[in-house]
Design an enzyme around this catalytic site. Sequence first.
Site, PDB file in Angstrom:
ATOM      1  CB  CYS A  68      -0.684  -2.316 -21.365  1.00 15.16           C
ATOM      2  SG  CYS A  68      -0.786  -4.151 -21.251  1.00 15.16           S
TER       3      CYS A  68
ATOM      4  CG  HIS B  92      -2.251  -0.835   1.037  1.00 10.81           C
ATOM      5  ND1 HIS B  92      -2.900  -1.508   1.807  1.00 10.81           N
ATOM      6  CD2 HIS B  92      -3.062  -0.676  -0.199  1.00 10.81           C
ATOM      7  CE1 HIS B  92      -4.016  -1.959   1.336  1.00 10.81           C
ATOM      8  NE2 HIS B  92      -3.967  -1.398   0.053  1.00 10.81           N
TER       9      HIS B  92
ATOM     10  CD  GLU C 135      -0.541 -10.530 -19.660  1.00 10.61           C
ATOM     11  OE1 GLU C 135      -0.261  -9.937 -18.558  1.00 10.61           O
ATOM     12  OE2 GLU C 135      -1.483 -11.296 -19.726  1.00 10.61           O
TER      13      GLU C 135
ATOM     14  NE  ARG D 159      -3.770  -4.340 -14.548  1.00  8.40           N
ATOM     15  CZ  ARG D 159      -2.703  -3.223 -14.540  1.00  8.40           C
ATOM     16  NH1 ARG D 159      -2.902  -2.017 -14.188  1.00  8.40           N
ATOM     17  NH2 ARG D 159      -1.421  -3.673 -14.863  1.00  8.40           N
TER      18      ARG D 159
ATOM     19  CG  ASP E  96       1.577 -11.368 -15.675  1.00 11.10           C
ATOM     20  OD1 ASP E  96       2.056 -11.884 -14.484  1.00 11.10           O
ATOM     21  OD2 ASP E  96       0.492 -10.892 -15.570  1.00 11.10           O
TER      22      ASP E  96
ATOM     23  NE  ARG F 174      -6.184  -7.621 -17.958  1.00  9.34           N
ATOM     24  CZ  ARG F 174      -5.096  -7.493 -17.344  1.00  9.34           C
ATOM     25  NH1 ARG F 174      -3.842  -7.584 -17.668  1.00  9.34           N
ATOM     26  NH2 ARG F 174      -5.179  -7.034 -15.907  1.00  9.34           N
TER      27      ARG F 174
HETATM   28  C1  PEP Z   1       1.292  -7.225 -17.191  1.00 11.09           C
HETATM   29  O1  PEP Z   1       1.229  -8.245 -16.730  1.00 11.09           O
HETATM   30  O2  PEP Z   1       1.928  -6.441 -17.543  1.00 11.09           O
HETATM   31  C2  PEP Z   1       0.010  -6.319 -17.123  1.00 11.09           C
HETATM   32  C3  PEP Z   1      -0.236  -5.480 -17.646  1.00 11.09           C
HETATM   33  O3  PEP Z   1      -1.166  -7.077 -16.714  1.00 11.09           O
HETATM   34  P1  PEP Z   1      -1.290  -7.296 -15.046  1.00 11.09           P
HETATM   35  O4  PEP Z   1      -0.405  -6.201 -14.347  1.00 11.09           O
HETATM   36  O5  PEP Z   1      -2.684  -6.616 -14.722  1.00 11.09           O
HETATM   37  O6  PEP Z   1      -1.044  -8.506 -14.929  1.00 11.09           O
HETATM   38 MG    MG Z   2      -0.568  -9.557 -16.556  1.00 13.47          MG
END
Ligand code: PEP
Ligand code: MG
Length: 561
Positions: free
Chosen positions: A482, A184, A411, A286, A435, A322
């Site tokens: 992203c 946090h 990812e 998201r 990811d 997404r």
């Molecule tokens: C990522 O994995 O880079 C991504 C943008 O998705 P999240 O962070 O929501 O898993």
């Molecule tokens: Mg991701």
Amino acid sequence: MSELRGVGIGLGVAQGPVVRMTEAMPAPDETPSSIGAEAERARVREAISVVAQELTARGETAGGSAQEVLEAQAMIAEDPTLQDEVDGRIDAGATAERAVHDAFAGFRATLEAVGGYLGERAADLDDIAQRVLARLRGVDAPGVPDPGHPFVLVARDLAPADTALLDLDKVLALITVDGGPTSHTAILAREKGIVAIVGVADGFTLANGDTVIVDAAAGVVTVDPTADEKDRAAQRAAARMSADAAPLTPGALADGTPIALLANLGKPADAADAVERGAEGVGLFRTEFLFLSSSQAPTIAQQRESYRELLEAFPGKKVVVRMLDAGADKPLAFLNDAHEENPALGLRGIRALRASEDILREQLTALAEADAQTDADLWVMAPMVATVEETVYFTTLARDYGLKTAGVMVEVPASALLADRVLAHADFASIGTNDLTQYTMAADRMLGSVAGLQDPWHPAVLRLVREVGDAGSRLGKPVGICGEAAADPMLAVVLVGLGATSLSMAPSALADVRHTLSERTLDEARSLAQVALAADDAAGARKAVADATAALSPHQKETTS
Ligand code: PEP
Ligand code: MG
């Protein structure tokens, strides 16, 4: 002069004298109660209720996501299971103080054992326990000191209640010993634009009065800096302020090559802030964030309203939504019901959606309905796509629902390596570097102990990005980024050099990235990308690119002045 390292939050740099946070109160002793269980219980009830009210009031003052965090803390304070635990200890003869201390410690241990997102909530519990104890003892709760001058705050970890109300005129920067990038403290620091470095393991070697430079972009604390280092830090801080105040032009390189700068959003209510900061659209919405606490799948109507609200904020602009990315650190009760040993490698993302295809179909229906009612340019994409077959499955289904632009998130290394085959079917790719780094480096993104490996600057990750960039340019398909990597200005330039055509990030990062892109041509970005690719590791890539950029700057100034 020495350096300490941690995980930088945001890109700022600040300098000043260290002031350490007041240490926590000592644990209460084990002397049994002398006033009886009923009186002890009444004391606890009063203390908890006052603390919960204080937290709620602090939340109201702070507003934004701090308010949500503090309201959640107030709810934890009054959690009935926790109260039962406290009562049980009082009934066994403990004082209110001891019962509170032990019950919260037990709860904390449970959260830590679960690890990940919940593990990082452990600091929240400590803070609540300290506040209740302070109330029981009739003393002030431990908190942020006020030495009467601006300072760099050093703490083990900051409670949300403290981070939310930090006086930014006094606290120049924040250094915490604990806490990862998803704690946090990190989330609130990012949102408030506080210069912060978390997880600085040696942070307690800093003493009150030490002078430090806190360089969040590099994740480095410089102790006792030279006059030259102080000057450079001051110049960077000034440059950053002017980047913040610069006009909100569309993202472009120095030679005019457009690179759309988009926002990562988790709820429609955040759209206004993104627009204000010049986001040219949304690169990642998201959707799972809307339903993290739902036990049942949301209805089509519920979803349609949320999507409509989002799309209405971006008339004529691109909005990439997404599909629900459920699993691992973001479990959704209605999609992930089986226990898995390794949820990050399990039925996550598109795999979970396929296993509950009715939910995927309902989401596509809601999106198609919202699309029909609004003027944004809606793109949809599937998370965690690993194969060409999954790409064909998702894009075909999405188009069946009338959604004309359907793509995938890259990812997983497998889909990066087969990007040419994936992009033969998908309209676009969006690289999720969070990811992609986790899976490339086999390093859990939630785990502080492997945070050093969770670095998107790693050339192994960059080589995978290059595969996707090359495939995109050969096939004429857009490739966005992203993940958090897009919010790192120097890395953003490298990613563009590797073939990214748009960058999506937390809105607070847009100004810095816009400014840095505007200083580099496409040729320069490409040569910096080569420099990064040639490094042995993430630190080497970062340093080599910083050095090569420094060598480019005079040439840039000459040609642009
Ligand atoms: C990522 O994995 O880079 C991504 C943008 O998705 P999240 O962070 O929501 O898993
Ligand atoms: Mg991701």
